[in-house]
Write a protein that holds these residues in place. Structure first.
Motif, mmCIF file in Angstrom:
data_model
loop_
_atom_site.group_PDB
_atom_site.id
_atom_site.type_symbol
_atom_site.label_atom_id
_atom_site.label_comp_id
_atom_site.label_asym_id
_atom_site.label_seq_id
_atom_site.Cartn_x
_atom_site.Cartn_y
_atom_site.Cartn_z
ATOM 1 N N ARG A 160 0.856 -1.181 0.000
ATOM 2 C CA ARG A 160 0.000 0.000 0.000
ATOM 3 C C ARG A 160 0.895 1.234 0.000
ATOM 4 O O ARG A 160 1.908 1.283 0.716
ATOM 5 C CB ARG A 160 -0.946 -0.004 1.204
ATOM 6 N N PHE A 162 1.034 5.600 -0.022
ATOM 7 C CA PHE A 162 0.339 6.850 0.274
ATOM 8 C C PHE A 162 1.242 8.010 -0.135
ATOM 9 O O PHE A 162 2.427 8.026 0.178
ATOM 10 C CB PHE A 162 -0.003 6.932 1.762
ATOM 11 N N TYR A 169 -2.532 12.411 3.465
ATOM 12 C CA TYR A 169 -2.100 11.310 2.621
ATOM 13 C C TYR A 169 -3.264 10.815 1.768
ATOM 14 O O TYR A 169 -4.399 10.693 2.246
ATOM 15 C CB TYR A 169 -1.572 10.146 3.463
ATOM 16 N N GLU A 171 -4.169 7.560 -0.689
ATOM 17 C CA GLU A 171 -3.693 6.247 -1.088
ATOM 18 C C GLU A 171 -3.712 6.117 -2.604
ATOM 19 O O GLU A 171 -4.692 6.482 -3.266
ATOM 20 C CB GLU A 171 -4.532 5.134 -0.457
#
Length: 267
Positions: A160, A162, A169, A171
């Motif tokens: 993942r 960000f 943030y 994603e």
């Protein structure tokens, strides 16, 4: 009137890395072998092409002190990279910790490797009281404003990413497990291969052409293979030259023999 004393600033009045503890054994999420090897792999392949190597600092499990008002507060990222700062502290010493008010350059990218018990905090899903230190997420996003924050679960190979967009943030939606960072001309992705003798999925940096950045060991192996190829080419060229010389000698002998049968002395 001349100023005889340096004006007080956080850099010259607050504790330095010599004054602050470098680690606390009771910290949660202390590194296991995967953390150590994965961090090592990230270190070996983090080579921004637009920064000289002596202006890149890399650290894993190093205390990161971030608050001038709470000088004992710190976070301990599994791995982080800083660009535009000297590789050595004051150009002469290995760092015991990374102290923001001394360095004055924030990390560019932070990688957290998910551990049992740390996933919620890694993903900003924990809440702290007003008088408590902020969470990792709050520090990276709101205080240090780290441009790229990566969370990788080595058990599931879930990546993942960000990116700082404004003051929060956001994603990234990854169509493939790769994250390109144009500011440093590097990308981070999941690579399947053998590192330190272990075949599995690893986080690894890649270049603008999509090629994985080689480790020092891989470079040495490539150079050895290239040297071997060059030696083989030279051996083949020498063998061809010897064959050509032998063919010329045989032709000369046949011509001399023909001349002798015609009564002509070839000499």
């Amino acid at each position: 009137m001349y100023q005889t004393e340096e004006s007080p600033t956080p850099k010259n009045v607050l504790p330095t890395m010599y004054d602050l503890p470098s680690e606390h054994p009771e910290d949660s999420g202390l590194p296991d072998l995967f953390h150590l090897w994965q961090s090592r792999g990230l270190e070996y392949t983090f080579k921004p092409s637009n920064y000289p190597s002596d202006r890149v600092f890399i650290a894993s499990d190093l205390n990161l002190y971030f608050d001038v008002n709470h000088t004992q507060w710190y976070k301990r990222p599994d791995w982080f990279g800083v660009v535009g700062v000297d590789r050595l502290y004051q150009q002469q010493e290995l760092r015991k910790s990374y102290v923001i008010w001394q360095e004055e350059v924030n990390p560019f990218v932070v990688v957290e490797l998910v551990s049992p018990g740390t996933e919620n905090e890694d993903l900003g899903q924990t809440v702290r009281g007003v008088a408590q230190p902020p969470t990792k997420w709050q520090v990276y996003e709101q205080i240090l404003r780290v441009p790229y924050y990566i969370v990788f679960d080595g058990a599931t190979n879930n990546l993942r990413a960000f990116v700082l967009a404004g003051d929060r943030y956001q994603e990234l939606i990854l169509t493939q497990p790769r994250v390109w960072m144009p500011e440093i001309e590097l990308g981070l992705g999941i690579w399947q291969g053998a590192f330190e003798g272990l075949e599995r999925s690893w986080l690894r940096w890649y270049d603008a052409s999509g090629c994985w950045i080689p480790t020092t060991a891989e470079l040495a192996q490539q150079q050895a293979e290239l040297a071997q190829q060059q030696a083989e080419q030279q051996r083949q060229q020498k063998e061809i030259a010897q064959q050509q010389a032998e063919q010329q000698r045989q032709r000369a002998e046949r011509l001399a023999e023909r001349l002798r049968t015609m009564g002509i002395d070839p000499d």
